[in-house]
Design an enzyme around this catalytic site. Structure first.
Site, PDB file in Angstrom:
ATOM      1  N   HIS A  71     -12.403  -7.677 -37.314  1.00 22.17           N
ATOM      2  CA  HIS A  71     -11.091  -7.886 -36.703  1.00 22.17           C
ATOM      3  C   HIS A  71     -11.240  -8.897 -35.566  1.00 22.17           C
ATOM      4  O   HIS A  71     -12.188  -8.846 -34.786  1.00 22.17           O
ATOM      5  CB  HIS A  71     -10.540  -6.556 -36.186  1.00 22.17           C
ATOM      6  CG  HIS A  71      -9.328  -6.729 -35.354  1.00 22.17           C
ATOM      7  ND1 HIS A  71      -8.256  -7.494 -35.762  1.00 22.17           N
ATOM      8  CD2 HIS A  71      -8.998  -6.268 -34.111  1.00 22.17           C
ATOM      9  CE1 HIS A  71      -7.334  -7.493 -34.822  1.00 22.17           C
ATOM     10  NE2 HIS A  71      -7.763  -6.761 -33.813  1.00 22.17           N
ATOM     11  N   ASN A 107      -5.268 -12.766 -31.884  1.00 15.67           N
ATOM     12  CA  ASN A 107      -5.364 -11.453 -32.522  1.00 15.67           C
ATOM     13  C   ASN A 107      -4.077 -11.204 -33.314  1.00 15.67           C
ATOM     14  O   ASN A 107      -3.020 -10.974 -32.726  1.00 15.67           O
ATOM     15  CB  ASN A 107      -5.557 -10.389 -31.425  1.00 15.67           C
ATOM     16  CG  ASN A 107      -5.600  -8.971 -31.973  1.00 15.67           C
ATOM     17  OD1 ASN A 107      -5.255  -8.730 -33.131  1.00 15.67           O
ATOM     18  ND2 ASN A 107      -5.997  -8.043 -31.138  1.00 15.67           N
ATOM     19  N   CYS A 135      -4.698  -2.554 -36.069  1.00 16.97           N
ATOM     20  CA  CYS A 135      -5.574  -3.667 -36.457  1.00 16.97           C
ATOM     21  C   CYS A 135      -6.596  -3.273 -37.532  1.00 16.97           C
ATOM     22  O   CYS A 135      -7.234  -4.141 -38.114  1.00 16.97           O
ATOM     23  CB  CYS A 135      -6.281  -4.216 -35.232  1.00 16.97           C
ATOM     24  SG  CYS A 135      -5.132  -4.652 -33.927  1.00 16.97           S
TER      25      CYS A 135
HETATM   26  N1  COA Z   1      -5.025 -15.644 -16.818  1.00 13.54           N
HETATM   27  C1  COA Z   1      -5.619 -15.663 -15.597  1.00 13.54           C
HETATM   28  N2  COA Z   1      -6.054 -14.552 -14.978  1.00 13.54           N
HETATM   29  C2  COA Z   1      -5.909 -13.375 -15.640  1.00 13.54           C
HETATM   30  C3  COA Z   1      -5.300 -13.289 -16.894  1.00 13.54           C
HETATM   31  C4  COA Z   1      -4.854 -14.480 -17.483  1.00 13.54           C
HETATM   32  N3  COA Z   1      -4.250 -14.498 -18.694  1.00 13.54           N
HETATM   33  N4  COA Z   1      -5.290 -11.995 -17.276  1.00 13.54           N
HETATM   34  C5  COA Z   1      -5.873 -11.289 -16.288  1.00 13.54           C
HETATM   35  N5  COA Z   1      -6.230 -12.135 -15.289  1.00 13.54           N
HETATM   36  C6  COA Z   1      -6.886 -11.772 -14.040  1.00 13.54           C
HETATM   37  C7  COA Z   1      -6.591 -10.359 -13.613  1.00 13.54           C
HETATM   38  O1  COA Z   1      -5.356 -10.267 -12.969  1.00 13.54           O
HETATM   39  C8  COA Z   1      -7.760 -10.069 -12.716  1.00 13.54           C
HETATM   40  O2  COA Z   1      -7.512 -10.664 -11.492  1.00 13.54           O
HETATM   41  P1  COA Z   1      -7.897  -9.889 -10.136  1.00 13.54           P
HETATM   42  O3  COA Z   1      -9.393  -9.747 -10.190  1.00 13.54           O
HETATM   43  O4  COA Z   1      -7.407 -10.811  -9.088  1.00 13.54           O
HETATM   44  O5  COA Z   1      -7.186  -8.587 -10.193  1.00 13.54           O
HETATM   45  C9  COA Z   1      -8.904 -10.838 -13.375  1.00 13.54           C
HETATM   46  O6  COA Z   1      -8.288 -11.828 -14.214  1.00 13.54           O
HETATM   47  C10 COA Z   1      -9.803  -9.975 -14.206  1.00 13.54           C
HETATM   48  O7  COA Z   1      -8.993  -9.176 -15.058  1.00 13.54           O
HETATM   49  P2  COA Z   1      -9.618  -8.124 -16.016  1.00 13.54           P
HETATM   50  O8  COA Z   1      -8.498  -7.369 -16.694  1.00 13.54           O
HETATM   51  O9  COA Z   1     -10.675  -7.363 -15.288  1.00 13.54           O
HETATM   52  O10 COA Z   1     -10.322  -9.088 -17.081  1.00 13.54           O
HETATM   53  P3  COA Z   1     -11.294  -8.695 -18.236  1.00 13.54           P
HETATM   54  O11 COA Z   1     -12.559  -9.442 -18.086  1.00 13.54           O
HETATM   55  O12 COA Z   1     -11.369  -7.195 -18.438  1.00 13.54           O
HETATM   56  O13 COA Z   1     -10.577  -9.302 -19.508  1.00 13.54           O
HETATM   57  C11 COA Z   1      -9.255  -8.738 -21.421  1.00 13.54           C
HETATM   58  C12 COA Z   1      -9.289  -8.836 -19.892  1.00 13.54           C
HETATM   59  C13 COA Z   1      -7.849  -8.258 -21.821  1.00 13.54           C
HETATM   60  C14 COA Z   1      -9.508 -10.116 -22.006  1.00 13.54           C
HETATM   61  C15 COA Z   1     -10.346  -7.739 -21.869  1.00 13.54           C
HETATM   62  O14 COA Z   1     -10.224  -6.523 -21.165  1.00 13.54           O
HETATM   63  C16 COA Z   1     -10.283  -7.448 -23.336  1.00 13.54           C
HETATM   64  O15 COA Z   1     -10.525  -8.299 -24.160  1.00 13.54           O
HETATM   65  N6  COA Z   1      -9.977  -6.179 -23.723  1.00 13.54           N
HETATM   66  C17 COA Z   1      -9.816  -5.826 -25.115  1.00 13.54           C
HETATM   67  C18 COA Z   1      -8.478  -6.313 -25.584  1.00 13.54           C
HETATM   68  C19 COA Z   1      -8.326  -6.284 -27.063  1.00 13.54           C
HETATM   69  O16 COA Z   1      -9.143  -6.833 -27.754  1.00 13.54           O
HETATM   70  N7  COA Z   1      -7.255  -5.654 -27.525  1.00 13.54           N
HETATM   71  C20 COA Z   1      -6.931  -5.561 -28.886  1.00 13.54           C
HETATM   72  C21 COA Z   1      -7.835  -4.620 -29.611  1.00 13.54           C
HETATM   73  S1  COA Z   1      -7.343  -4.446 -31.244  1.00 13.54           S
END
Ligand code: COA
Length: 328
Positions: free
Chosen positions: A255, A285, A111
């Site tokens: 980004h 993204n 990215c």
């Molecule tokens: N829909 C509904 N629920 C979802 C879900 C979705 N699409 N994805 C995850 N969940 C659930 C999980 O299973 C978890 O449930 P649980 O508590 O029962 O286990 C809960 O939501 C929380 O998940 P978690 O992974 O802790 O969420 P988060 O707040 O960390 O958000 C991201 C997840 C991926 C949005 C976040 O970690 C993020 O943005 N990370 C960076 C990703 C990124 O930008 N990558 C590219 C970089 S270039």
């Protein structure tokens, strides 16, 4: 020596997937996706190849730059999702746009690719007087290695391409690119393994998680932590080199991964959110295409004007990060 962006262009696939559309593949809902990421919809390349999207964006950038494709001396294509392992996508685009006198190669800095490519383009322009124009195209179809059964990753990404034609100038330009390979396993997708005819046991083990061949693995929390640090850091490192402060910047173009990452970084930087261009709500993204897509959109709608100072900031798999500060 600086660079001038002469013209930009973009192309996004026809197929539009809303958050609700993902309910066909996984247990999710619009509210969760919007509040956790800021994304409402994204485009998916159901049939458009990466080279095709890149060539379309490049054609528009060349037209807007008002130059002849024969005068382009270098084509750099950033992509983490090439249609071919070889040839490079840059060579295919070189042929498509008629840049017959250009050298061409691909770059994969995930990215951060567009910022890496601008940094590289400037170095080429500085050291080769015969080089007049560089065409940078960022073209990505992350849907090619998205795991549509994994709700934590599949909702994040979108496909698209954008391009810029660049020439040398005495305008402001400062960049800093960096990497931290110790975090390579936080965001990765495996590619090729040895052919069965020659495969031998035991394979050399690596420490990378396995989400299946050509499927994306992500440790969302680690990537989030990295991104919220890398975004302000990349700006500071580029800004220090040219003595610019955040107050001098008209537009931050980060980004487009997650609006919460951008908001947290904006707070750390002490810069107001209304100085940040955000397009992830409608594109998701798009990896290296996200910064030039946002730049092109903000030029088209009149927010970005000639003479303004821009901070382009990338971060992503690798882990890579980089900032470029330039006068548009
Ligand atoms: N829909 C509904 N629920 C979802 C879900 C979705 N699409 N994805 C995850 N969940 C659930 C999980 O299973 C978890 O449930 P649980 O508590 O029962 O286990 C809960 O939501 C929380 O998940 P978690 O992974 O802790 O969420 P988060 O707040 O960390 O958000 C991201 C997840 C991926 C949005 C976040 O970690 C993020 O943005 N990370 C960076 C990703 C990124 O930008 N990558 C590219 C970089 S270039």
């Amino acid at each position: 020596m600086g660079i001038k962006i002469l013209g930009t262009g973009s192309f996004v696939p026809q197929q539009r997937l809303t958050n609700d559309d993902f309910r066909r593949f996984v247990d999710t809902n619009d509210e969760w996706i919007r509040t956790r990421t800021g994304i409402s919809e994204r485009r998916m390349a159901g049939w458009e190849p990466v080279w095709y999207m890149g060539a379309k964006a490049a054609g528009q950038a060349i037209e807007r730059a008002g130059i002849s494709p024969e005068d382009i001396g270098l084509v750099i294509t950033t992509t983490a999702t090439p249609d071919f392992l070889t040839p490079s996508i840059a060579c295919v685009i070189q042929n498509e746009v008629g840049a017959v006198n250009a050298a061409a190669f691909d770059m994969n800095a995930a990215c951060s690719g567009f910022v890496y490519a601008l940094d590289t383009a400037r170095r080429f322009l500085e050291t080769d007087d015969s080089l007049k124009y560089v065409l940078v195209t960022a073209s990505e179809a992350l849907s090619r290695f998205t795991n549509f059964n994994d709700r934590t990753t599949c909702i994040l990404f979108g496909d698209g391409a954008a391009a810029a034609v660049i020439e040398r100038s005495d305008k402001l330009f400062s960049s800093h690119i960096a990497a931290d390979g110790s975090g390579a396993g936080y965001l990765c997708a495996r590619n090729l393994r040895p052919a069965p005819e020659i495969a031998q046991e035991p394979e050399i083990e690596d420490s990378f998680p396995d989400a299946g061949d050509r499927k994306l693995y992500q440790d969302g929390k680690e990537v989030y932590k990295f991104a919220t640090k890398a975004l302000p850091l990349a700006f500071e490192l580029a800004a220090q080199k040219c003595g610019i402060t955040k107050e001098d910047i008209d537009w931050f173009i980060p980004h487009q991964a997650n609006v919460r990452i951008i908001e947290t970084a904006a707070k750390k930087l002490g810069a107001p959110m209304d100085k940040f261009i955000v397009t992830l709500d409608h594109y998701g993204n798009t990896s290296s295409a996200s910064i030039p897509l946002a730049l092109n959109e903000a030029i088209n709608d009149g927010r970005v004007q000639r003479g303004q100072k821009l901070a382009l900031i990338g971060f992503g798999a690798g882990l890579t990060y980089g900032g470029a500060i330039l006068e548009y």
